[in-house]
Design an enzyme around this catalytic site. Structure first.
Site, PDB file in Angstrom:
ATOM      1  N   SER A 189       1.259 -17.059   2.039  1.00  9.05           N
ATOM      2  CA  SER A 189       1.716 -15.778   2.589  1.00  9.05           C
ATOM      3  C   SER A 189       1.239 -15.636   4.019  1.00  9.05           C
ATOM      4  CB  SER A 189       1.149 -14.623   1.743  1.00  9.05           C
ATOM      5  OG  SER A 189       1.502 -13.363   2.292  1.00  9.05           O
ATOM      6  N   THR A 206      -6.924 -10.906  -1.328  1.00  4.34           N
ATOM      7  CA  THR A 206      -6.254 -11.081  -0.038  1.00  4.34           C
ATOM      8  C   THR A 206      -7.260 -11.628   0.961  1.00  4.34           C
ATOM      9  OG1 THR A 206      -4.698  -9.352  -0.569  1.00  4.34           O
ATOM     10  CG2 THR A 206      -4.938  -9.910   1.764  1.00  4.34           C
ATOM     11  N   TYR A 234      -8.781  -6.020  -2.053  1.00  2.00           N
ATOM     12  CA  TYR A 234      -9.419  -6.095  -0.738  1.00  2.00           C
ATOM     13  C   TYR A 234     -10.913  -6.006  -0.994  1.00  2.00           C
ATOM     14  CZ  TYR A 234      -5.365  -5.828   2.362  1.00  2.00           C
ATOM     15  OH  TYR A 234      -4.220  -6.116   3.063  1.00  2.00           O
ATOM     16  N   ILE A 273      11.801 -13.192   1.364  1.00  2.66           N
ATOM     17  CA  ILE A 273      12.711 -13.479   0.251  1.00  2.66           C
ATOM     18  C   ILE A 273      13.669 -12.294   0.066  1.00  2.66           C
ATOM     19  CG2 ILE A 273      12.864 -13.863  -2.256  1.00  2.66           C
ATOM     20  CD1 ILE A 273      11.577 -16.270  -0.948  1.00  2.66           C
ATOM     21  N   ALA A 290       0.823  -1.207   0.000  1.00  2.02           N
ATOM     22  CA  ALA A 290       0.000   0.000   0.000  1.00  2.02           C
ATOM     23  C   ALA A 290       0.862   1.264   0.000  1.00  2.02           C
ATOM     24  CB  ALA A 290      -0.889  -0.014   1.251  1.00  2.02           C
ATOM     25  N   HIS A 303       1.474 -12.440   5.082  1.00  2.00           N
ATOM     26  CA  HIS A 303       1.394 -10.981   4.974  1.00  2.00           C
ATOM     27  C   HIS A 303       2.698 -10.334   5.471  1.00  2.00           C
ATOM     28  CE1 HIS A 303      -2.039  -8.219   3.955  1.00  2.00           C
ATOM     29  NE2 HIS A 303      -1.199  -7.318   4.423  1.00  2.00           N
ATOM     30  N   LYS A 315      -4.636 -14.918  -1.902  1.00  2.00           N
ATOM     31  CA  LYS A 315      -3.371 -14.523  -1.273  1.00  2.00           C
ATOM     32  C   LYS A 315      -3.517 -14.589   0.239  1.00  2.00           C
ATOM     33  CE  LYS A 315      -0.125 -10.646  -0.886  1.00  2.00           C
ATOM     34  NZ  LYS A 315      -0.333 -10.126   0.458  1.00  2.00           N
ATOM     35  N   SER A 324      -1.578  -2.816  -5.359  1.00  2.00           N
ATOM     36  CA  SER A 324      -2.433  -2.920  -4.171  1.00  2.00           C
ATOM     37  C   SER A 324      -3.740  -2.165  -4.367  1.00  2.00           C
ATOM     38  CB  SER A 324      -1.694  -2.330  -2.967  1.00  2.00           C
ATOM     39  OG  SER A 324      -2.577  -2.125  -1.883  1.00  2.00           O
TER      40      SER A 324
END
Ligand SMILES: Cc1cc2nc3c(=O)[nH]c(=O)nc-3n(C[C@H](O)[C@H](O)[C@H](O)COP(=O)(O)O)c2cc1C
Ligand SMILES: O=C(O)C(=O)c1ccccc1
Length: 352
Positions: free
Chosen positions: A248, A169, A143, A284, A93, A250, A226, A120
């Site tokens: 994920s 997400t 979202y 990563i 974001a 997050h 996600k 995002s």
């Protein structure tokens, strides 16, 4: 201007950025305390944030020698589109907090590095403007909003602007407890707007598997979920008909003490059993991390914080630099493990 006399948007010497940890250190000097804390912090006591890194570091590689790696091939095809290398920009974001050019710089940086950029929902630049400067495919992170009609319109807008996949997400029913963010009094400056998400991220109304069906009933692009960590959810994802998932947590920002994503990945990959692509993000930072993730079942990885930090250091060029460092490190790691292509990265590459 901060204590080092560097202010956000100032140019930094890119040659000083040798690896992704250097990028973070440099970003910390150029960013406001509030912006740095927003990007860098994790939820709760930050166990998961640390575990994402520690678990990757703890995995040892098992190299093979005397194989022909003179022609390295890092290509991967996802949903019919071939990526030159398996690293995407994770959705994050508020890019105008990190650099005055915001998401436009990110899109340009991604373009120069031939990488997919997942925009995002909380972009601070309208999708129409991002699409204008993008030279590589964009994906969109969704979202789901309380107002389902607005959600549908947003999906259609993203598709109209050429976004080629939709990452829904599913791990953020509410945002996590972020004490460092609270201490830094995080607030969005008045001149930083989120045109596609008017209003703050309020508590979402129930988002359930029924909504995933509903989204797929009108989405014209592949839908990915996600934020999957649980193999049973991975199975449900396949049953729900989605095109892919992203393992994920997050980036350690939501529920503290969930496992590192690299720890969850093998179980999820086993549950999915190659029926749909599994992507992964979280911690990563090195080419060897990418090798480990792919060897344990990921088709590709995404990077979040390093891209934010690259953006903060040097705008588009900083974003490109982060991706290029990681890509080069991936190539070296493949050569040195004796694996010339991604398909040959499997469990045998992991030391047991
Ligand atoms: C500053 C920041 C903002 C983020 N914003 C979003 C977002 O808007 N939507 C989303 O799905 N994930 C968001 N994430 C999570 C990332 O997509 C990703 O899962 C995570 O950053 C990956 O871990 P890494 O930062 O260690 O690479 C955000 C992460 C960061 C660091
Ligand atoms: O910060 C985040 O991780 C995130 O996903 C988010 C994005 C915008 C508003 C609130 C949370």
């Amino acid at each position: 201007m901060n204590k080092d006399g560097i202010k956000a948007g100032d140019r930094v010497d890119l040659s000083e950025l040798i690896n992704l940890f250097d990028v973070e250190k440099m970003a910390e000097r150029t960013m406001s305390k509030m912006a740095y804390e927003y990007v860098a912090s994790g939820a709760g006591d930050e166990w998961t944030l640390r575990w994402n890194r520690e678990a990757l570091d703890a995995i040892k590689l098992n190299p093979t020698v005397l194989t022909d790696v003179s022609k390295l091939d890092t290509r991967v095809t996802l949903f019919g589109y071939e990526l030159p290398y398996p690293i995407l920009i994770a959705p994050t974001a508020y890019h105008k907090l990190m650099h005055p050019e915001g998401e436009l710089a990110t899109a340009r940086g991604a373009g120069a590095a031939s990488a997919v950029y997942v925009v995002s929902s909380f972009t601070t630049t309208p999708l129409s403007e991002i699409a204008e400067v993008a030279t590589q495919p964009l994906w969109f992170q969704l979202y789901v909003r309380d107002d389902r009609e607005l959600t549908k319109e947003l999906v259609q807008e993203a598709e109209a602007h050429g976004c080629r996949a939709l990452c829904i997400t599913v791990d953020t029913v509410v945002t996590g407890i972020r004490n460092r963010e609270q201490r830094a009094n995080f607030t969005l400056p008045n001149n930083v707007l989120t045109p596609h998400m008017p209003g703050a991220l309020r508590e979402q109304k129930p988002l359930t598997w029924k909504d995933i069906e509903w989204l797929q009933s009108f989405a014209r692009t592949p839908v990915l979920l996600k934020g999957i960590l649980n193999p049973a959810d991975a199975e449900k994802a396949v049953q729900s008909g989605v095109s892919g998932i992203i393992v994920s947590n997050h980036g350690g920002r939501n529920l503290d003490t969930v496992p590192a994503t690299i720890e969850a990945l093998p179980r999820i990959a086993e549950a999915i059993d190659r029926r749909i692509p599994v992507l992964m993000d979280g911690g990563i930072r090195r080419g060897t991390d990418v090798v480990k993730a792919i060897s344990l079942g990921a088709s590709a990885v995404l990077v979040g914080k390093p891209v934010c930090f690259g953006l903060a250091c040097a705008g588009a060029e900083g974003v490109t630099k982060v991706l290029e460092i990681l890509r080069t490190e991936l190539e070296l790691a493949m050569a040195l493990t004796g694996k010339a292509n991604l398909a040959s990265l499997d469990h045998s590459v992991i030391w047991r």
